[in-house]
Design an enzyme around this catalytic site. Structure first.
Site, PDB file in Angstrom:
ATOM      1  N   GLY A 246     -23.951 -11.316  39.977  1.00 60.90           N
ATOM      2  CA  GLY A 246     -22.674 -11.894  40.361  1.00 60.90           C
ATOM      3  C   GLY A 246     -21.542 -11.067  39.781  1.00 60.90           C
ATOM      4  O   GLY A 246     -21.725 -10.362  38.783  1.00 60.90           O
TER       5      GLY A 246
ATOM      6  N   GLN B 112     -13.038  -8.977  37.215  1.00 63.75           N
ATOM      7  CA  GLN B 112     -13.888  -8.063  36.435  1.00 63.75           C
ATOM      8  C   GLN B 112     -13.776  -6.623  36.916  1.00 63.75           C
ATOM      9  O   GLN B 112     -14.264  -5.707  36.262  1.00 63.75           O
ATOM     10  CB  GLN B 112     -15.357  -8.488  36.538  1.00 63.75           C
TER      11      GLN B 112
ATOM     12  N   CYS C  50     -23.469 -10.876  31.041  1.00 61.17           N
ATOM     13  CA  CYS C  50     -22.219 -10.688  31.772  1.00 61.17           C
ATOM     14  C   CYS C  50     -21.911  -9.194  31.779  1.00 61.17           C
ATOM     15  O   CYS C  50     -21.994  -8.541  30.740  1.00 61.17           O
ATOM     16  CB  CYS C  50     -21.101 -11.456  31.080  1.00 61.17           C
ATOM     17  N   LEU C  51     -21.554  -8.659  32.938  1.00 64.77           N
ATOM     18  CA  LEU C  51     -21.285  -7.218  33.026  1.00 64.77           C
ATOM     19  C   LEU C  51     -20.090  -6.810  32.170  1.00 64.77           C
ATOM     20  O   LEU C  51     -19.967  -5.649  31.791  1.00 64.77           O
ATOM     21  CB  LEU C  51     -21.064  -6.805  34.488  1.00 64.77           C
TER      22      LEU C  51
ATOM     23  N   HIS D 177     -20.801 -19.310  36.299  1.00 65.89           N
ATOM     24  CA  HIS D 177     -20.335 -18.209  35.451  1.00 65.89           C
ATOM     25  C   HIS D 177     -19.184 -17.457  36.129  1.00 65.89           C
ATOM     26  O   HIS D 177     -18.149 -17.191  35.508  1.00 65.89           O
ATOM     27  CB  HIS D 177     -21.525 -17.271  35.175  1.00 65.89           C
ATOM     28  N   GLU D 178     -19.348 -17.142  37.426  1.00 67.03           N
ATOM     29  CA  GLU D 178     -18.317 -16.372  38.133  1.00 67.03           C
ATOM     30  C   GLU D 178     -17.063 -17.210  38.395  1.00 67.03           C
ATOM     31  O   GLU D 178     -15.948 -16.696  38.320  1.00 67.03           O
ATOM     32  CB  GLU D 178     -18.865 -15.803  39.451  1.00 67.03           C
TER      33      GLU D 178
ATOM     34  N   HIS E 224     -15.020 -17.110  35.421  1.00 70.60           N
ATOM     35  CA  HIS E 224     -14.243 -15.860  35.381  1.00 70.60           C
ATOM     36  C   HIS E 224     -12.945 -16.016  36.175  1.00 70.60           C
ATOM     37  O   HIS E 224     -11.871 -15.636  35.712  1.00 70.60           O
ATOM     38  CB  HIS E 224     -15.033 -14.700  35.990  1.00 70.60           C
TER      39      HIS E 224
HETATM   40 CO    CO Z   1     -19.498 -12.383  33.707  1.00 68.24          CO
END
Ligand code: CO
Length: 170
Positions: free
Chosen positions: A46, A51, A93-94, A135-136, A139
């Site tokens: 995701g 991000q 998380c990226l 999660h997204e 963000h």
């Molecule tokens: Co993330």
């Protein structure tokens, strides 16, 4: 297509709420294609637009359909309509490379959004996809998974990240 550089913690853009998308243009579609490309390149499941430095309410999710075929979807202006159950699982998380945290999430979610063709869609999910959606969407609301941690654990994690930044391993 282009691959974006991923914005890492503690970049301030990750703490700002993203803006509602008012019209789906060719730029929006290009952004979505590039976000999917960036997610795949980084082996993510995701990715939220902020991000990659774009403060818009758009996320992409990589899922598999019934035939195990890759099915990457983009959600524009997603909203959680319903959620239930609680489950603790580890997630990454990226924007936090190498950090994995046990986070409490709802088990099931129902999300309403607009797809890249402007159609209103509803997604119901549990398991990994449900977790990725929550999660997204966090963000997009300017929250990272750090905010989902109990205080002591959060401070400990921030200390660890600062150590990695200092030593040049972030
Ligand atoms: Co993330």
């Amino acid at each position: 297509m282009a691959v974006f550089e991923i914005v890492k913690y503690p970049n301030k853009i990750l703490r700002k709420k993203t803006k509602i998308v008012k019209a789906i243009t060719s730029d929006t579609k290009k952004l979505i294609r590039d976000m999917i490309e960036t997610m795949k390149k980084n082996n993510g499941i995701g990715l939220a637009a902020n991000q990659v430095g774009i403060p818009l309410r758009i996320l992409v999710i990589s899922s598999k359909d019934k035939n195990k075929k890759n099915n990457d979807i983009a959600l524009i202006n997603p909203v959680i309509e319903k959620k239930s159950g609680k489950i603790y699982e580890e997630e990454g998380c990226l924007s936090f490379p190498g950090i994995y945290l046990k986070i409490k999430r709802a088990n099931y979610v129902k999300v309403k959004a607009v797809n890249d063709r402007g159609k209103i869609i509803t997604i119901e999910a549990d398991g990994l996809i449900s977790r990725a959606l929550q999660h997204e969407i966090d963000h997009l609301d300017g929250k990272t998974f750090l905010e989902r941690l109990p205080l002591i654990k959060r401070l400990k994690t921030i200390r660890e990240i600062k150590r990695r930044i200092k030593s040049g391993t972030w």
